[in-house]
Design an enzyme around this catalytic site. Sequence first.
Site, PDB file in Angstrom:
ATOM      1  N   HIS A 271      -4.875   7.703  -0.762  1.00  0.00           N
ATOM      2  CA  HIS A 271      -3.924   7.004  -1.622  1.00  0.00           C
ATOM      3  C   HIS A 271      -3.759   5.554  -1.169  1.00  0.00           C
ATOM      4  O   HIS A 271      -3.764   5.252   0.022  1.00  0.00           O
ATOM      5  CB  HIS A 271      -2.572   7.719  -1.620  1.00  0.00           C
ATOM      6  CG  HIS A 271      -2.534   8.898  -2.551  1.00  0.00           C
ATOM      7  ND1 HIS A 271      -1.609   9.916  -2.436  1.00  0.00           N
ATOM      8  CD2 HIS A 271      -3.301   9.214  -3.625  1.00  0.00           C
ATOM      9  CE1 HIS A 271      -1.809  10.814  -3.391  1.00  0.00           C
ATOM     10  NE2 HIS A 271      -2.828  10.415  -4.131  1.00  0.00           N
TER      11      HIS A 271
ATOM     12  N   HIS B  59      -1.524  18.151   0.255  1.00  0.00           N
ATOM     13  CA  HIS B  59      -1.238  16.869  -0.414  1.00  0.00           C
ATOM     14  C   HIS B  59      -2.338  16.481  -1.393  1.00  0.00           C
ATOM     15  O   HIS B  59      -2.153  16.593  -2.602  1.00  0.00           O
ATOM     16  CB  HIS B  59      -1.005  15.772   0.621  1.00  0.00           C
ATOM     17  CG  HIS B  59      -0.526  14.491   0.020  1.00  0.00           C
ATOM     18  ND1 HIS B  59       0.677  14.379  -0.640  1.00  0.00           N
ATOM     19  CD2 HIS B  59      -1.099  13.256  -0.033  1.00  0.00           C
ATOM     20  CE1 HIS B  59       0.828  13.144  -1.073  1.00  0.00           C
ATOM     21  NE2 HIS B  59      -0.230  12.441  -0.715  1.00  0.00           N
TER      22      HIS B  59
ATOM     23  N   ASP C  81       1.135  11.938   4.519  1.00  0.00           N
ATOM     24  CA  ASP C  81       1.798  12.756   3.492  1.00  0.00           C
ATOM     25  C   ASP C  81       1.260  14.178   3.596  1.00  0.00           C
ATOM     26  O   ASP C  81       0.070  14.387   3.828  1.00  0.00           O
ATOM     27  CB  ASP C  81       1.533  12.196   2.097  1.00  0.00           C
ATOM     28  CG  ASP C  81       2.140  10.810   1.912  1.00  0.00           C
ATOM     29  OD1 ASP C  81       3.016  10.440   2.703  1.00  0.00           O
ATOM     30  OD2 ASP C  81       1.719  10.101   0.985  1.00  0.00           O
TER      31      ASP C  81
ATOM     32  N   GLU D 298       6.617  11.911   7.222  1.00  0.00           N
ATOM     33  CA  GLU D 298       7.084  11.372   5.940  1.00  0.00           C
ATOM     34  C   GLU D 298       8.374  12.074   5.530  1.00  0.00           C
ATOM     35  O   GLU D 298       8.659  13.196   5.960  1.00  0.00           O
ATOM     36  CB  GLU D 298       6.013  11.567   4.868  1.00  0.00           C
ATOM     37  CG  GLU D 298       5.742  13.025   4.490  1.00  0.00           C
ATOM     38  CD  GLU D 298       5.767  13.263   2.986  1.00  0.00           C
ATOM     39  OE1 GLU D 298       6.709  12.771   2.327  1.00  0.00           O
ATOM     40  OE2 GLU D 298       4.863  13.948   2.488  1.00  0.00           O
TER      41      GLU D 298
ATOM     42  N   HIS E 153       8.447   6.652   5.241  1.00  0.00           N
ATOM     43  CA  HIS E 153       8.047   6.988   3.876  1.00  0.00           C
ATOM     44  C   HIS E 153       9.168   7.726   3.131  1.00  0.00           C
ATOM     45  O   HIS E 153       8.998   8.836   2.633  1.00  0.00           O
ATOM     46  CB  HIS E 153       6.777   7.853   3.920  1.00  0.00           C
ATOM     47  CG  HIS E 153       5.962   7.827   2.650  1.00  0.00           C
ATOM     48  ND1 HIS E 153       6.319   8.508   1.521  1.00  0.00           N
ATOM     49  CD2 HIS E 153       4.808   7.208   2.344  1.00  0.00           C
ATOM     50  CE1 HIS E 153       5.414   8.318   0.568  1.00  0.00           C
ATOM     51  NE2 HIS E 153       4.485   7.515   1.050  1.00  0.00           N
TER      52      HIS E 153
END
Length: 649
Positions: free
Chosen positions: A69, A156, A177, A202, A414
């Site tokens: 990401h 994830h 994540d 996170e 996060h």
Amino acid sequence: MAIECLVLGAGQEVGKSCAVVTINGKRIMFDCGMHMGYLDHRRFPDFSLISKSSDFNTAIDCIVITHFHLDHVGALPYFTEVCGYSGPIYMTYPTKALSPLMLEDYRKVMVDRRGEQELFSNDDIMKCMKKVIAVDLKQTVQVDKDLQIRAYYAGHVLGAAMFYAKVGDAAMVYTGDYNMTPDRHLGAAQIDRLQLDLLITESTYATTVRDSKYAREREFLKAVHKCVADGGKVLIPTFALGRAQELCILLDNYWERMNLKVPIYFSAGLTIQANMYYKMLISWTNQRVKETYATHNAFDFKNVRSFDRSLINAPGPCVLFATPGMISGGFSLEVFKLWAPSEMNLVTLPGYCLAGTIGHKLTTGKPTKIDLDKDIQISVRCQIHQLSFSPHTDAKGIMDLVKFLSPKHVILVHGEKPKMASLKGKIESDLGIQCYYPANNDTVCIPSTCWLKADASKAFFRSSLNPNFKFVKTISEDKSNLVSKETEATSVLQVHDERVAEGILIVERSKKAKVVHQNELLLMIGKDKHDVQFAYCCPVQIGNLERTKGMDFALSKNVVSTSDECSWLHLLFAKLSTKLGGNIQDFGQHLQVDSIHISICLKDICPYRTTNGPQKESAVFFCCTWSVADVNLAWEIISIMENLDLSII
């Protein structure tokens, strides 16, 4: 040695994840992301905080990227090709395969379509990826002789990993994540039970506890089906990799069961490439997808096709997956502007939306109009649904992971500040673990625990195996009351065997640490045994002297007679026993408490007495000696003795 964590991104916000951790002298950058909500200097982390001279190769030992990401990898080509970092970069095989697709798609949208300034070129992306070292799950990688890292499955998105790092005796985990529950194409996060000084996790959904996945899927399918059945169009803004694949599997299966003929479209050519990689990397998916792979590849969608731009205004219902998610720009924004004014249409947002994006505005205020800029205003009359298909774990999942790993310290990144504060309180109150949630550009110092492996000598083992008997006389309960004559009190012998291994830890140059017996150490350094002793001659008052003289004790004018020594010691023993319990021992000629030796003083002038001269008839002096190990206890006993009254009432 302390662990230092410099948070360059995702500090009290969601976006541009980047944490630089110094652990036992080694410096690791975890993630190197960009913020999707900014176009100014806030887009990238402030790399100048790592090195004022921009000598990043010296300042950083390695970079670890958790997944593809953009908020985790988006700034990497800029850091390597523009800022000049050329050291090792680690990520999993799927992340290495998919990251260049995401980076190039972003570059095309920002530069070719929106005319933004180019921050890195396609060549920069390719050169950056050549520096990457791909790793397998649970593969221990020795970065150098001191630093090792290991990747663990994070769920994830395809290829996402948590990373364990260890330098010497200090160890930590950075989660990136992760998802603690499986979905339709990925499994739940998995990690070993590790001994950690620090966990950086996170906290996107720090206060959210989701209902059952089945209920959320049913709600999503019901909303989509109703919209298309009424002739409307469904816009699903999503990133091309991740939730798009999960929702495609869900809709494809539902369309088959319900025999629906309404078209489902993908807007991005990137998705075709992504699906190809998903098919190739089937071993990174969940067990169900792997088991059915031989007969049916879950990513061969029967009802999903590519979208042509000419179909934007075509009549009739349809479902469209358009990138990017959050409607932050690109094709999803282009479609939204055309479909939002119709109340027949539906916009369903399956995941988290950053503050400042149109997706966030739609889910927080349900606006009827949105100002795109000072000249363009979008009328919003369509239906808005936000259904939590986020690939992030919820608050329960975070707590479960923290409890499972039980690190000494936790740092939250996060997430949104108020929610992080709430989760911090819960971690500290429920689990008793110190927790922090630093802002961007803040540094947190974590004290680490140093573990040292040491050999032990034979003499040390023998000393710890030998019995350590202690014979303690105590006054029996029914005779301990001093209302009766002290001489009538009976003693009860108690035997203790407190077998404690006492040794000395030595570390010779270029040799392993070793625990030895104290006598061995003297031989090793060629010295004789030398004990430091302390002494004090303590006066103990006799208030009712006449009553006491009437007993079997005798006091001369200046000194206690030798024949009465034991009587006075026995009386002191009885008094101290009420204060110290069974810790004091009576050996007839002296009393003993650990190394503290108490005997009656028969001298007119004693070197350990603070005031010398003729003794008063109202006091008896006792000489006390002790070793350095029992200094505190000795002064506690002396304090008790100085406040005692040896009178017999």
